[in-house]
Design a protein around this motif. Structure first.
Motif, PDB file in Angstrom:
ATOM      1  N   MET A 389       0.819  -1.221   0.000  1.00  0.00           N
ATOM      2  CA  MET A 389       0.000   0.000   0.000  1.00  0.00           C
ATOM      3  C   MET A 389       0.854   1.274   0.000  1.00  0.00           C
ATOM      4  O   MET A 389       0.311   2.367   0.080  1.00  0.00           O
ATOM      5  CB  MET A 389      -0.946   0.009   1.207  1.00  0.00           C
ATOM      6  CG  MET A 389      -2.071  -0.993   1.112  1.00  0.00           C
ATOM      7  SD  MET A 389      -3.317  -0.716   2.395  1.00  0.00           S
ATOM      8  CE  MET A 389      -4.650  -1.755   1.795  1.00  0.00           C
ATOM      9  N   CYS A 391       2.925   2.698   2.228  1.00  0.00           N
ATOM     10  CA  CYS A 391       2.879   3.593   3.408  1.00  0.00           C
ATOM     11  C   CYS A 391       3.558   2.926   4.595  1.00  0.00           C
ATOM     12  O   CYS A 391       3.203   3.212   5.745  1.00  0.00           O
ATOM     13  CB  CYS A 391       1.438   3.970   3.753  1.00  0.00           C
ATOM     14  SG  CYS A 391       0.379   2.557   4.114  1.00  0.00           S
ATOM     15  N   CYS A 487       4.345   7.438   2.167  1.00  0.00           N
ATOM     16  CA  CYS A 487       3.180   7.794   1.353  1.00  0.00           C
ATOM     17  C   CYS A 487       3.219   9.251   0.902  1.00  0.00           C
ATOM     18  O   CYS A 487       2.316   9.706   0.189  1.00  0.00           O
ATOM     19  CB  CYS A 487       1.897   7.531   2.132  1.00  0.00           C
ATOM     20  SG  CYS A 487       1.688   8.620   3.560  1.00  0.00           S
ATOM     21  N   LYS A 493      -3.892   6.592   2.074  1.00  0.00           N
ATOM     22  CA  LYS A 493      -3.234   5.284   2.011  1.00  0.00           C
ATOM     23  C   LYS A 493      -3.018   4.723   3.414  1.00  0.00           C
ATOM     24  O   LYS A 493      -3.232   3.533   3.662  1.00  0.00           O
ATOM     25  CB  LYS A 493      -1.886   5.411   1.303  1.00  0.00           C
ATOM     26  CG  LYS A 493      -1.973   5.724  -0.179  1.00  0.00           C
ATOM     27  CD  LYS A 493      -0.577   5.796  -0.784  1.00  0.00           C
ATOM     28  CE  LYS A 493      -0.644   6.096  -2.293  1.00  0.00           C
ATOM     29  NZ  LYS A 493       0.707   6.188  -2.891  1.00  0.00           N
TER      30      LYS A 493
END
Length: 542
Positions: A389, A391, A487, A493
């Motif tokens: 993702m 992050c 991120c 996120k």
């Protein structure tokens, strides 16, 4: 018995030990025997007094007498100020004078609490006499507001008892602060020339500088009154404590299967905890414990606090057992078997997290990787998927901050509390408390000095510990080939990643204006310390 009391120093202030006998022959014969054992002449250290025969002197410390002699002495000295201890012997004969003496002694000990009365008998009902001499008229009336009762009891001890600090147990920070505020109001009313009081709080989130104050010696002519949670029950020993006040309650963590949440509930203490609290009194000299509950209530307490196995989330334990090859955890032999519904709840959580499959077996690689991480399964899931993702840098910070306690220091009150609230607002974010923690850590990374933390009411030691934990998490990600990616302030996120792991803790805004959990429909409230407390209520929360 009288000789033991003499050796223990009870007669050091010039008072006597008196022993009453129903018959003259018993008084004289016992006095002769004790005098022989003391190797003294009868009438000096040991003497007796019967009708028409007084064999005592100015140096007499142990005096045997008949009950009639004691009654006559009461006429001239109603409070029996010449005696420190009175022992009533052969009470089971229950003569007329015996009952009169006991009735009068009950009145005397109400006025003169320093007088000790010993009742000796071969066959008498001990419980009946104990209840007769018990001057506690409120034994069958437990207090309603135990916080106020703690304050009232502390003030009574301060007025009537000898020098010595007071330690009082309450359940949490809010109750401790309330009790300290009430005591501070009373402290202002104490006139000059009287002994002052110094109320001090003691709980886990208190700054270390404030915690250390309980260990300092009080100023001259001042008594410390320490109001604490169960942190002072076993973790620390405070010198100078002579009196303990036990409210009878404690906050313990309890796992609710229906909502899959941990709650701090106020519950009666166990007998073991009550005895542990009582043991805090008298470390420096003999002390007293004041329990704000009846003896019948104490008898109903559980023997010991239930072990965590029976009152906590078992998902982490199940995951570890699965990794160790224990497939059927329901039949595993625990020393204190947990409730079956707790085990089933743990399995029901691990399945949607992807840690176990349809057959209840550990998945690979996700389940095996989660078992390797020293984190709760929901946090481990967040950390594992944070790489995909994009992050992972922010998630490591948030999870590291969640592993420590008391990031914000909470002053006792007054202007300092207002300044702390204003300082906290600089870090708050509309996305919630987890992003607030991210902001705190990010700001700390650019400063890393104690003075900055003190200025912003942050716990420097806690933030330093969070930094160490994050460093270990980054090493763990490298070992598991999970990329460390930022991120770049795209908080959506981060929120998506948090939701992927913490979805069991989802709540929605009910039309009645309160939040309810998705699982169990349990009513919830936003904590006053949350940054979401004073903003418009969002529809969904994690």
């Amino acid at each position: 018995m009288s000789q033991y009391l003499l050796e223990a120093g009870w007669t050091g202030d010039g008072k006597m030990i008196g022993i009453t006998e129903p018959r003259r022959v018993a008084a004289t014969s016992l006095a002769n025997r004790v005098a022989d054992e003391q190797n003294c002449v009868l009438g000096t250290v040991v003497g007796y007094s019967i009708r028409f025969d007084d064999c005592t002197g100015e140096d007499t410390k142990i005096k045997f007498m008949t009950e009639g002699i004691l009654l006559r002495e009461m006429m001239g000295d109603p409070l029996l100020t010449n005696y420190c201890i009175l022992m009533l012997d052969e009470v089971h004969e229950r003569t007329l004078l015996t009952d009169i003496v006991m009735g009068l002694l009950k009145k005397i000990i109400r006025k003169r609490r320093s007088l000790k009365v010993i009742v000796s008998s071969a066959t008498v009902d001990a419980e009946q006499l104990r209840d007769f001499f018990n001057t506690n008229t409120s034994k069958d009336k437990p207090v309603a507001d135990y916080v106020k009762a703690v304050v009232v009891t502390a003030l009574k001890i301060h007025v009537h008892e000898e020098q010595g600090d007071i330690l009082a147990f309450l359940t949490g920070m809010e109750e401790v602060d309330r009790a300290v505020d009430l005591l501070n109001e009373h402290a202002k009313l104490i006139i000059d020339g009287k002994q002052k009081i110094l109320p001090l709080p003691m709980f886990g989130s208190l700054p270390s500088t404030e915690q250390l104050k309980v260990f300092w010696n009080a100023p001259k002519d001042t008594r410390k009154i320490i109001i604490t949670t169960n942190i002072a029950e076993t973790s620390i020993t405070i010198p100078g404590v002579v009196y303990v006040i036990d409210s009878g309650f404690v906050k313990i963590r309890w796992f609710e299967v229906e909502t899959h949440t941990d709650s701090l509930i106020v519950a009666p203490v166990s007998k073991a905890s009550a005895n542990q609290r009582a043991g805090r009194a008298g470390r420096v000299r003999s002390g007293k414990t004041y329990r704000l509950y009846t003896e019948d209530a104490f008898d109903k307490f559980v023997e010991a606090t239930p072990p965590e196995m029976q009152r906590s989330d078992l998902a982490p334990a199940i995951l570890q057992l699965k990794a160790l090859g224990i497939d059927n955890v329901l039949r595993f032999n625990f020393p204190s078997p947990p409730p079956t519904k707790n085990l089933l709840c743990g399995l029901e959580l691990l399945y949607p997290l992807g840690a176990i499959d349809n057959n209840g077996e550990l998945t690979s690689p996700l389940g095996a990787t989660m078992a390797e991480m020293p984190l709760d399964p929901v946090y481990a899931k967040c950390l594992i998927i944070s790489g995909t993702m994009e992050c992972s840098a922010e998630i490591t910070i948030i999870l590291a901050m969640l592993q420590v306690q008391n990031v914000f220091t909470i002053p006792g009150g007054g202007q300092a509390a207002l300044k702390a609230r204003v300082a906290r607002r600089k870090f708050e974010a509309e996305e919630g408390d987890l992003i607030t923690l991210l902001n705190v850590y990010t700001a700390y990374e650019s400063q890393k000095v104690t003075s900055w933390c003190h200025q912003n009411f942050l716990n420097h030691k806690t933030l330093r510990r969070a930094t160490e934990i994050r460093t270990q998490m980054c090493k763990m990600l490298k070992k598991l080939n999970i990329p460390l990616i930022s991120c770049q302030r795209d908080t959506e996120k981060v929120l998506r990643c948090i939701t992927a792991g913490l979805f069991p803790n989802t709540a929605y805004l009910h039309y009645a204006g309160v939040y309810r959990t998705v699982r169990g429909s349990r009513e919830l409230d936003i904590h006053p310390n949350s940054c979401l407390y004073a903003v418009q209520q969002p529809q969904w929360l994690v």
